[in-house]
Design an enzyme around this catalytic site. Sequence first.
Site, PDB file in Angstrom:
ATOM      1  N   CYS A  72      36.552  -7.393 -15.427  1.00 14.35           N
ATOM      2  CA  CYS A  72      36.478  -8.755 -14.829  1.00 14.35           C
ATOM      3  C   CYS A  72      35.050  -9.012 -13.732  1.00 14.35           C
ATOM      4  CB  CYS A  72      37.669  -8.925 -13.746  1.00 14.35           C
ATOM      5  SG  CYS A  72      37.693 -10.550 -12.943  1.00 14.35           S
ATOM      6  N   CYS A  81      35.897 -10.257 -10.439  1.00 15.92           N
ATOM      7  CA  CYS A  81      36.371  -8.948  -9.643  1.00 15.92           C
ATOM      8  C   CYS A  81      35.179  -8.027  -8.967  1.00 15.92           C
ATOM      9  CB  CYS A  81      37.097  -8.166 -10.266  1.00 15.92           C
ATOM     10  SG  CYS A  81      38.774  -9.062 -11.134  1.00 15.92           S
TER      11      CYS A  81
END
Length: 151
Positions: free
Chosen positions: A76, A79
């Site tokens: 991600c 993230c």
Amino acid sequence: MSIVSCPRCGTKNRLNESAAINMQPVCGKCGAELAHTTAATEYSGAPIIVTDATFARDVLSAATIPVLLDCWAPWCGPCRMVAPVLDQLAAESKGRYLVAKLNVDDNPRTAAQFGIQSIPTMLIFKGGKLVDRLVGVQPKPAIASRLAAHS
């Protein structure tokens, strides 16, 4: 002699309390600094890694201070963008709160329990209960103010 769990990797370490007075004990596996007590809420200066197996011990049992749980995945991009901010917050915490990370790919049970449908999602726990949720990339001041509201 006591047994202390590492706040970063969860490894159990023997701790000689009299020797710990003169020097900082470290984990034999990952090298993280160990707390002089067995309290899970002791300041570590770095986010701790939480798994399905350690979630209750590391997050829910930290009853006296807020816990910011970052639900993330290695693939991600957003993230990875928020990770340095969480590292900074953990380093600045000085024991006022605890920062933890949960890889949702490796720990689907806990992710499902809290309905994580989008990452990054940051959950704030206090007294063993979920008290706040932040979804998506957030600036450091926004995360810090939400944490401060629950301190």
